[in-house]
Scaffold this motif. Structure first.
Motif, PDB file in Angstrom:
ATOM      1  N   PRO A 138      -9.080  16.005 -31.657  1.00  0.00           N
ATOM      2  CA  PRO A 138      -9.525  15.985 -33.054  1.00  0.00           C
ATOM      3  C   PRO A 138      -9.365  17.327 -33.757  1.00  0.00           C
ATOM      4  N   ASP A 139      -9.142  18.393 -33.000  1.00  0.00           N
ATOM      5  CA  ASP A 139      -8.984  19.731 -33.568  1.00  0.00           C
ATOM      6  C   ASP A 139      -7.522  19.937 -33.969  1.00  0.00           C
ATOM      7  N   PRO A 140      -7.219  20.092 -35.251  1.00  0.00           N
ATOM      8  CA  PRO A 140      -5.827  20.283 -35.682  1.00  0.00           C
ATOM      9  C   PRO A 140      -5.155  21.485 -35.033  1.00  0.00           C
ATOM     10  N   ARG A 141      -5.941  22.537 -34.771  1.00  0.00           N
ATOM     11  CA  ARG A 141      -5.353  23.724 -34.138  1.00  0.00           C
ATOM     12  C   ARG A 141      -4.862  23.391 -32.728  1.00  0.00           C
ATOM     13  N   ALA A 142      -5.673  22.650 -31.986  1.00  0.00           N
ATOM     14  CA  ALA A 142      -5.281  22.258 -30.630  1.00  0.00           C
ATOM     15  C   ALA A 142      -4.031  21.379 -30.667  1.00  0.00           C
ATOM     16  N   CYS A 143      -3.960  20.501 -31.652  1.00  0.00           N
ATOM     17  CA  CYS A 143      -2.778  19.637 -31.784  1.00  0.00           C
ATOM     18  C   CYS A 143      -1.522  20.452 -32.030  1.00  0.00           C
ATOM     19  N   ARG A 144      -1.612  21.440 -32.906  1.00  0.00           N
ATOM     20  CA  ARG A 144      -0.435  22.266 -33.197  1.00  0.00           C
ATOM     21  C   ARG A 144       0.026  23.016 -31.961  1.00  0.00           C
ATOM     22  N   VAL A 145      -0.933  23.626 -31.250  1.00  0.00           N
ATOM     23  CA  VAL A 145      -0.588  24.368 -30.038  1.00  0.00           C
ATOM     24  C   VAL A 145       0.069  23.450 -29.012  1.00  0.00           C
ATOM     25  N   ALA A 146      -0.547  22.285 -28.777  1.00  0.00           N
ATOM     26  CA  ALA A 146      -0.052  21.374 -27.748  1.00  0.00           C
ATOM     27  C   ALA A 146       1.300  20.775 -28.115  1.00  0.00           C
ATOM     28  N   GLU A 147       1.472  20.390 -29.365  1.00  0.00           N
ATOM     29  CA  GLU A 147       2.743  19.782 -29.765  1.00  0.00           C
ATOM     30  C   GLU A 147       3.888  20.765 -29.597  1.00  0.00           C
ATOM     31  N   ARG A 148       3.662  22.021 -29.951  1.00  0.00           N
ATOM     32  CA  ARG A 148       4.708  23.030 -29.774  1.00  0.00           C
ATOM     33  C   ARG A 148       4.980  23.279 -28.292  1.00  0.00           C
ATOM     34  N   ALA A 149       3.911  23.386 -27.513  1.00  0.00           N
ATOM     35  CA  ALA A 149       4.073  23.660 -26.083  1.00  0.00           C
ATOM     36  C   ALA A 149       4.796  22.517 -25.384  1.00  0.00           C
ATOM     37  N   LEU A 150       4.397  21.291 -25.664  1.00  0.00           N
ATOM     38  CA  LEU A 150       5.015  20.142 -25.010  1.00  0.00           C
ATOM     39  C   LEU A 150       6.464  19.953 -25.460  1.00  0.00           C
ATOM     40  N   ALA A 151       6.728  20.230 -26.731  1.00  0.00           N
ATOM     41  CA  ALA A 151       8.102  20.141 -27.221  1.00  0.00           C
ATOM     42  C   ALA A 151       8.995  21.153 -26.504  1.00  0.00           C
ATOM     43  N   ALA A 152       8.399  22.295 -26.115  1.00  0.00           N
ATOM     44  CA  ALA A 152       9.164  23.323 -25.409  1.00  0.00           C
ATOM     45  C   ALA A 152       9.620  22.856 -24.031  1.00  0.00           C
ATOM     46  N   ARG A 157      -6.826  13.461 -11.936  1.00  0.00           N
ATOM     47  CA  ARG A 157      -6.618  14.620 -11.075  1.00  0.00           C
ATOM     48  C   ARG A 157      -6.488  15.920 -11.846  1.00  0.00           C
ATOM     49  N   ASN A 158      -6.360  15.854 -13.168  1.00  0.00           N
ATOM     50  CA  ASN A 158      -6.042  17.061 -13.925  1.00  0.00           C
ATOM     51  C   ASN A 158      -6.971  17.208 -15.124  1.00  0.00           C
ATOM     52  N   LEU A 159      -7.738  18.303 -15.118  1.00  0.00           N
ATOM     53  CA  LEU A 159      -8.631  18.616 -16.226  1.00  0.00           C
ATOM     54  C   LEU A 159      -8.399  20.049 -16.669  1.00  0.00           C
ATOM     55  N   ILE A 160      -8.071  20.222 -17.938  1.00  0.00           N
ATOM     56  CA  ILE A 160      -7.827  21.540 -18.513  1.00  0.00           C
ATOM     57  C   ILE A 160      -9.077  21.965 -19.265  1.00  0.00           C
ATOM     58  N   ALA A 161      -9.584  23.157 -18.950  1.00  0.00           N
ATOM     59  CA  ALA A 161     -10.763  23.680 -19.626  1.00  0.00           C
ATOM     60  C   ALA A 161     -10.400  24.114 -21.038  1.00  0.00           C
ATOM     61  N   LYS A 162     -11.236  23.720 -21.969  1.00  0.00           N
ATOM     62  CA  LYS A 162     -11.062  24.107 -23.367  1.00  0.00           C
ATOM     63  C   LYS A 162     -12.242  25.004 -23.740  1.00  0.00           C
ATOM     64  N   ASN A 163     -11.976  26.296 -23.865  1.00  0.00           N
ATOM     65  CA  ASN A 163     -13.043  27.250 -24.144  1.00  0.00           C
ATOM     66  C   ASN A 163     -12.931  27.767 -25.587  1.00  0.00           C
ATOM     67  N   ASP A 164     -12.932  29.067 -25.777  1.00  0.00           N
ATOM     68  CA  ASP A 164     -12.944  29.612 -27.142  1.00  0.00           C
ATOM     69  C   ASP A 164     -11.658  29.312 -27.904  1.00  0.00           C
ATOM     70  N   ASP A 165     -10.517  29.489 -27.246  1.00  0.00           N
ATOM     71  CA  ASP A 165      -9.251  29.207 -27.898  1.00  0.00           C
ATOM     72  C   ASP A 165      -8.997  27.707 -27.883  1.00  0.00           C
ATOM     73  N   PRO A 166      -8.153  27.214 -28.807  1.00  0.00           N
ATOM     74  CA  PRO A 166      -7.904  25.764 -28.836  1.00  0.00           C
ATOM     75  C   PRO A 166      -7.445  25.229 -27.490  1.00  0.00           C
ATOM     76  N   LEU A 167      -6.377  25.795 -26.950  1.00  0.00           N
ATOM     77  CA  LEU A 167      -5.864  25.467 -25.621  1.00  0.00           C
ATOM     78  C   LEU A 167      -4.870  26.568 -25.250  1.00  0.00           C
ATOM     79  N   GLU A 168      -4.679  26.792 -23.961  1.00  0.00           N
ATOM     80  CA  GLU A 168      -3.665  27.755 -23.536  1.00  0.00           C
ATOM     81  C   GLU A 168      -2.320  27.041 -23.437  1.00  0.00           C
ATOM     82  N   PRO A 169      -1.340  27.412 -24.258  1.00  0.00           N
ATOM     83  CA  PRO A 169      -0.041  26.736 -24.183  1.00  0.00           C
ATOM     84  C   PRO A 169       0.605  26.863 -22.812  1.00  0.00           C
ATOM     85  N   GLU A 170       0.369  28.001 -22.123  1.00  0.00           N
ATOM     86  CA  GLU A 170       0.969  28.181 -20.799  1.00  0.00           C
ATOM     87  C   GLU A 170       0.477  27.124 -19.820  1.00  0.00           C
TER      88      GLU A 170
END
Length: 321
Positions: free
Chosen positions: A5-19, A97-110
């Motif tokens: 639901p966070d637009p910032r997280a969506c932008r980060v993830a869409e760019r990272a996954l597209a990469a 099997r896979n859970l990514i922690a979401k802390n202060d930053d939207p998400l880590e693209p790496e």
């Protein structure tokens, strides 16, 4: 397919996954997410598991049904949830099997890129995947239980040379102690697949044969200090890891014994000592346990931060058993 639901997280993830060369489709809200989950056989779904999804029990049923209908689809949840919230979920739903922690930053693209690549390409192993390009880990062979203090000292001295504080070094020593113990006592198997040394007292010396030897790796890229243990058996299972962690979570560490076979308490202490916990398993062939500590966090923030937890299983090769 990605949802947050966070637009910032969506932008980060869409760019990272597209990469990664992936075609990314984003769900706009929980209703749209449900439609997309039900209607398509995705290669990978990355879904935010905070409210309102986490608070609606129907979503667990939806993911269960999706796993049954689309067994090749991989699911990754990202969440601000604490360990107490998501470990029981992993015990109840084996496909998770896979859970990514979401802390202060939207998400880590790496972390998004590495997780997606490993799930989609099945290139699971390698500590370097979690470090900046060009970082080469130090490697130490694990063969003799009597040399465990030497293994601990080598990694601790490395951490000291980096300027790590005393508390961080204590966390690293906790991790190394358990990983070395696991490589020597818990991992080795007989030719028939039975545990070879697991029932021995941890005070009883064990010298591994050449083909049983494990490996300890450690490195730092400035942001994370990383420790990994590799064994040539692939005997660790998802059920063992999640069961031990949940049992310690519920009962605490006091009911367990370090003296013999008590892998649960050590594993739980390791989990409490890190920021990201990654286990790569090629059943019957190889296990790699990777532990990352985020050096950018104060100790207070480290204790409060959510932890990423990944179990990657090598897909069986068709026709091989």
């Amino acid at each position: 397919m990605f949802y947050d639901p966070d637009p910032r997280a969506c932008r980060v993830a869409e760019r990272a996954l597209a990469a990664t060369g992936s075609e990314v489709v984003a769900a706009t809200d929980p209703a749209d997410l449900r439609v997309k989950v039900d209607a398509n056989n995705w290669d990978l779904m990355m879904v935010n598991y905070d409210a309102p999804v986490r608070e609606d029990p129907r979503w667990q049923e939806t993911f269960d049904i999706s796993e049954s209908r689309f067994p090749r689809t991989r699911l990754v949840l990202h969440t601000t949830a604490s360990t107490q919230d998501y470990l029981p979920l992993m015990a109840q739903h084996r496909f998770l099997r896979n859970l990514i922690a979401k802390n202060d930053d939207p998400l880590e693209p790496e972390e998004i890129i590495v997780t997606a690549e490993k799930l989609l390409r099945q290139d699971l192993f390698g500590l370097q995947k979690y470090l900046l390009w060009g970082v080469e880990p130090y490697c130490v062979k694990i063969k003799d239980s009597r040399h465990k203090l030497d293994y601990l000292r080598e990694v601790a001295e490395y951490a000291q040379s980096l300027g790590c504080n005393e508390r961080t070094i204590e966390l690293i020593e906790t991790i190394v102690d358990e990983l070395v113990t696991n490589a020597i006592y818990n991992a080795p198997r007989t030719e028939s697949g039975e545990p070879k040394y697991a029932r021995l007292s941890r005070r009883e010396p064990v010298v591994l044969e050449d083909h049983e030897a494990g490996e300890l790796q450690f490195a730092c890229d400035g942001d994370y200090i990383a420790v990994a243990q590799i064994d040539p058996f692939g005997s660790l299972t998802q059920e063992t890891v999640v069961t031990y962690l949940n049992r310690c979570l519920v009962k605490g560490v006091s009911p367990f014994s370090d003296a013999s076979g008590g892998a649960g308490i050590g594993l739980f202490r390791v989990f409490q000592s890190l920021s990201k916990f990654i286990i790569n398993i090629d059943p019957g062939h190889k296990t790699e346990v990777i532990c990352l500590i985020d050096l950018r966090l104060s100790m207070k923030r480290f204790r409060q931060a959510a932890k990423s937890f990944h179990i990657f299983l090598k897909d069986p090769v068709p026709g091989k058993h």
